[in-house]
Design a protein around this motif. Structure first.
Motif, PDB file in Angstrom:
ATOM      1  N   ALA A  76      -2.136   1.010  -1.863  1.00  0.00           N
ATOM      2  CA  ALA A  76      -0.882   0.297  -1.592  1.00  0.00           C
ATOM      3  C   ALA A  76       0.212   1.279  -1.167  1.00  0.00           C
ATOM      4  CB  ALA A  76      -0.453  -0.504  -2.815  1.00  0.00           C
ATOM      5  N   ALA A  77       0.332   2.394  -1.881  1.00  0.00           N
ATOM      6  CA  ALA A  77       1.344   3.404  -1.538  1.00  0.00           C
ATOM      7  C   ALA A  77       1.073   4.001  -0.156  1.00  0.00           C
ATOM      8  CB  ALA A  77       1.364   4.499  -2.597  1.00  0.00           C
ATOM      9  N   ASP A  78      -0.193   4.236   0.158  1.00  0.00           N
ATOM     10  CA  ASP A  78      -0.572   4.777   1.457  1.00  0.00           C
ATOM     11  C   ASP A  78      -0.228   3.779   2.567  1.00  0.00           C
ATOM     12  OD1 ASP A  78      -1.774   6.179   3.555  1.00  0.00           O
ATOM     13  OD2 ASP A  78      -3.727   6.336   2.581  1.00  0.00           O
ATOM     14  N   TYR A  90       3.316  -6.225   5.423  1.00  0.00           N
ATOM     15  CA  TYR A  90       3.520  -6.432   3.990  1.00  0.00           C
ATOM     16  C   TYR A  90       2.262  -6.004   3.249  1.00  0.00           C
ATOM     17  CZ  TYR A  90       0.910 -10.675   5.089  1.00  0.00           C
ATOM     18  OH  TYR A  90      -0.036 -11.562   5.548  1.00  0.00           O
ATOM     19  N   VAL A  91       2.402  -5.762   1.943  1.00  0.00           N
ATOM     20  CA  VAL A  91       1.282  -5.385   1.083  1.00  0.00           C
ATOM     21  C   VAL A  91       1.309  -6.306  -0.118  1.00  0.00           C
ATOM     22  CG1 VAL A  91       0.322  -3.557  -0.392  1.00  0.00           C
ATOM     23  CG2 VAL A  91       1.397  -2.962   1.803  1.00  0.00           C
ATOM     24  N   ILE A  92       0.160  -6.891  -0.445  1.00  0.00           N
ATOM     25  CA  ILE A  92       0.033  -7.695  -1.659  1.00  0.00           C
ATOM     26  C   ILE A  92      -0.998  -7.007  -2.536  1.00  0.00           C
ATOM     27  CG2 ILE A  92      -0.475  -9.951  -2.657  1.00  0.00           C
ATOM     28  CD1 ILE A  92       0.041 -11.159   0.137  1.00  0.00           C
ATOM     29  N   ARG A  96       1.843  -8.551  -7.005  1.00  0.00           N
ATOM     30  CA  ARG A  96       3.130  -8.156  -6.423  1.00  0.00           C
ATOM     31  C   ARG A  96       2.997  -8.126  -4.910  1.00  0.00           C
ATOM     32  NH1 ARG A  96       4.860  -2.648  -8.223  1.00  0.00           N
ATOM     33  NH2 ARG A  96       2.756  -2.171  -7.587  1.00  0.00           N
ATOM     34  N   ILE A  97       4.123  -8.308  -4.230  1.00  0.00           N
ATOM     35  CA  ILE A  97       4.156  -8.214  -2.773  1.00  0.00           C
ATOM     36  C   ILE A  97       5.259  -7.237  -2.380  1.00  0.00           C
ATOM     37  CG2 ILE A  97       5.657 -10.266  -2.587  1.00  0.00           C
ATOM     38  CD1 ILE A  97       4.218 -10.809   0.145  1.00  0.00           C
ATOM     39  N   TRP A  98       4.951  -6.388  -1.401  1.00  0.00           N
ATOM     40  CA  TRP A  98       5.916  -5.439  -0.872  1.00  0.00           C
ATOM     41  C   TRP A  98       6.238  -5.829   0.563  1.00  0.00           C
ATOM     42  CZ3 TRP A  98       6.171  -2.514   3.444  1.00  0.00           C
ATOM     43  CH2 TRP A  98       7.198  -1.568   3.495  1.00  0.00           C
ATOM     44  N   THR A  99       7.529  -5.874   0.866  1.00  0.00           N
ATOM     45  CA  THR A  99       7.990  -6.077   2.238  1.00  0.00           C
ATOM     46  C   THR A  99       9.056  -5.022   2.534  1.00  0.00           C
ATOM     47  OG1 THR A  99       9.678  -7.677   1.538  1.00  0.00           O
ATOM     48  CG2 THR A  99       7.540  -8.568   2.224  1.00  0.00           C
ATOM     49  N   PRO A 100       9.216  -4.650   3.808  1.00  0.00           N
ATOM     50  CA  PRO A 100      10.200  -3.614   4.133  1.00  0.00           C
ATOM     51  C   PRO A 100      11.622  -3.982   3.732  1.00  0.00           C
ATOM     52  CG  PRO A 100       8.787  -4.043   6.027  1.00  0.00           C
ATOM     53  CD  PRO A 100       8.463  -5.081   4.985  1.00  0.00           C
ATOM     54  N   LYS A 102      12.601  -6.129   1.182  1.00  0.00           N
ATOM     55  CA  LYS A 102      12.822  -6.377  -0.246  1.00  0.00           C
ATOM     56  C   LYS A 102      12.172  -5.364  -1.173  1.00  0.00           C
ATOM     57  CE  LYS A 102      13.316 -11.386   0.023  1.00  0.00           C
ATOM     58  NZ  LYS A 102      12.785 -12.664  -0.466  1.00  0.00           N
ATOM     59  N   GLY A 103      11.248  -4.554  -0.670  1.00  0.00           N
ATOM     60  CA  GLY A 103      10.477  -3.678  -1.554  1.00  0.00           C
ATOM     61  C   GLY A 103       9.494  -4.526  -2.351  1.00  0.00           C
ATOM     62  N   TRP A 104       9.195  -4.114  -3.573  1.00  0.00           N
ATOM     63  CA  TRP A 104       8.242  -4.843  -4.421  1.00  0.00           C
ATOM     64  C   TRP A 104       8.894  -6.031  -5.097  1.00  0.00           C
ATOM     65  CZ3 TRP A 104       3.253  -4.409  -3.984  1.00  0.00           C
ATOM     66  CH2 TRP A 104       2.685  -3.212  -3.566  1.00  0.00           C
ATOM     67  N   ASP A 105       8.164  -7.131  -5.162  1.00  0.00           N
ATOM     68  CA  ASP A 105       8.606  -8.363  -5.825  1.00  0.00           C
ATOM     69  C   ASP A 105       7.368  -9.033  -6.412  1.00  0.00           C
ATOM     70  OD1 ASP A 105      10.263 -10.387  -6.682  1.00  0.00           O
ATOM     71  OD2 ASP A 105      10.795 -11.087  -4.681  1.00  0.00           O
ATOM     72  N   SER A 106       7.554  -9.967  -7.308  1.00  0.00           N
ATOM     73  CA  SER A 106       6.406 -10.673  -7.882  1.00  0.00           C
ATOM     74  C   SER A 106       5.764 -11.559  -6.814  1.00  0.00           C
ATOM     75  CB  SER A 106       6.828 -11.502  -9.088  1.00  0.00           C
ATOM     76  OG  SER A 106       7.748 -12.491  -8.703  1.00  0.00           O
ATOM     77  N   TYR A 107       4.461 -11.797  -6.981  1.00  0.00           N
ATOM     78  CA  TYR A 107       3.706 -12.624  -6.037  1.00  0.00           C
ATOM     79  C   TYR A 107       2.948 -13.673  -6.832  1.00  0.00           C
ATOM     80  CZ  TYR A 107       0.327 -14.042  -2.504  1.00  0.00           C
ATOM     81  OH  TYR A 107      -0.424 -14.777  -1.618  1.00  0.00           O
ATOM     82  N   ASP A 108       3.122 -14.924  -6.437  1.00  0.00           N
ATOM     83  CA  ASP A 108       2.442 -16.003  -7.158  1.00  0.00           C
ATOM     84  C   ASP A 108       1.660 -16.913  -6.213  1.00  0.00           C
ATOM     85  OD1 ASP A 108       4.531 -17.256  -5.916  1.00  0.00           O
ATOM     86  OD2 ASP A 108       5.340 -18.182  -7.720  1.00  0.00           O
ATOM     87  N   GLY A 109       1.085 -16.311  -5.175  1.00  0.00           N
ATOM     88  CA  GLY A 109       0.278 -17.082  -4.225  1.00  0.00           C
ATOM     89  C   GLY A 109      -1.018 -17.557  -4.856  1.00  0.00           C
ATOM     90  N   PRO A 110      -1.836 -18.251  -4.083  1.00  0.00           N
ATOM     91  CA  PRO A 110      -3.067 -18.824  -4.612  1.00  0.00           C
ATOM     92  C   PRO A 110      -4.091 -17.792  -5.087  1.00  0.00           C
ATOM     93  CG  PRO A 110      -2.937 -19.116  -2.239  1.00  0.00           C
ATOM     94  CD  PRO A 110      -1.629 -18.554  -2.676  1.00  0.00           C
ATOM     95  N   SER A 111      -3.998 -16.574  -4.590  1.00  0.00           N
ATOM     96  CA  SER A 111      -4.833 -15.470  -5.072  1.00  0.00           C
ATOM     97  C   SER A 111      -3.902 -14.392  -5.602  1.00  0.00           C
ATOM     98  CB  SER A 111      -5.685 -14.911  -3.936  1.00  0.00           C
ATOM     99  OG  SER A 111      -6.269 -13.699  -4.330  1.00  0.00           O
ATOM    100  N   ASP A 112      -4.179 -13.894  -6.803  1.00  0.00           N
ATOM    101  CA  ASP A 112      -3.268 -12.893  -7.371  1.00  0.00           C
ATOM    102  C   ASP A 112      -3.484 -11.488  -6.811  1.00  0.00           C
ATOM    103  OD1 ASP A 112      -5.667 -12.308  -8.632  1.00  0.00           O
ATOM    104  OD2 ASP A 112      -5.000 -12.941 -10.605  1.00  0.00           O
ATOM    105  N   HIS A 113      -4.486 -11.345  -5.927  1.00  0.00           N
ATOM    106  CA  HIS A 113      -4.762 -10.064  -5.267  1.00  0.00           C
ATOM    107  C   HIS A 113      -4.937  -8.930  -6.266  1.00  0.00           C
ATOM    108  CE1 HIS A 113      -3.524 -12.432  -1.822  1.00  0.00           C
ATOM    109  NE2 HIS A 113      -4.055 -11.524  -1.042  1.00  0.00           N
ATOM    110  N   THR A 114      -5.816  -9.172  -7.231  1.00  0.00           N
ATOM    111  CA  THR A 114      -6.146  -8.130  -8.209  1.00  0.00           C
ATOM    112  C   THR A 114      -7.575  -7.667  -8.028  1.00  0.00           C
ATOM    113  OG1 THR A 114      -6.764  -9.792  -9.848  1.00  0.00           O
ATOM    114  CG2 THR A 114      -4.514  -8.941  -9.933  1.00  0.00           C
TER     115      THR A 114
END
Length: 114
Positions: A76-78, A90-92, A96-100, A102-114
């Motif tokens: 994710a950092a890379d 963006y990175v999920i 969490r989701i990162w956008t240029p 907003k930076g990191w924010d919580s993510y509650d989409g249908p897949s938690d991307h873990t």
């Protein structure tokens, strides 16, 4: 930040389907650098409205937050550090989701991307 060539002739060893060339280049970069075995790409439908998967503009880099969270954090950092060269919007990762903007924010989409 690095410069990553966006080559037209890149081998698709990941079986990503109909993705954009720059997405394939990013898959090869991450897959080879981090020794990934599975990378998802094109899907005919997305799990959210306006998904990038049916457009061939998304990657799912498969790393488990349970067994290899440190590797996922590095990827994710890379992706963020090299977002311009790789074409990352963006990175999920790990609920969490990162956008240029907003930076990191919580993510509650249908897949938690873990």
């Amino acid at each position: 930040m690095m410069s990553i060539p966006l080559e037209r002739d890149v081998t698709d060893k990941w079986g990503l389907g109909s993705v954009k060339t720059w997405v394939l280049t990013a898959a090869n970069y991450f897959g080879n650098k981090y020794g990934l075995k599975h990378i998802g790409g094109y899907r005919s439908s997305g799990s959210v409205p306006n998904s990038d998967h049916p457009k061939g503009r998304a990657l799912d880099l498969m790393v488990s937050a349970k067994t290899d969270k440190a590797k996922g954090d590095k990827i994710a950092a890379d992706a963020i550090a090299n977002r311009i060269a790789l074409g990352v919007s963006y990175v999920i990762w790990n609920r969490r989701i990162w956008t240029p903007d907003k930076g990191w924010d919580s993510y509650d989409g249908p897949s938690d991307h873990t």
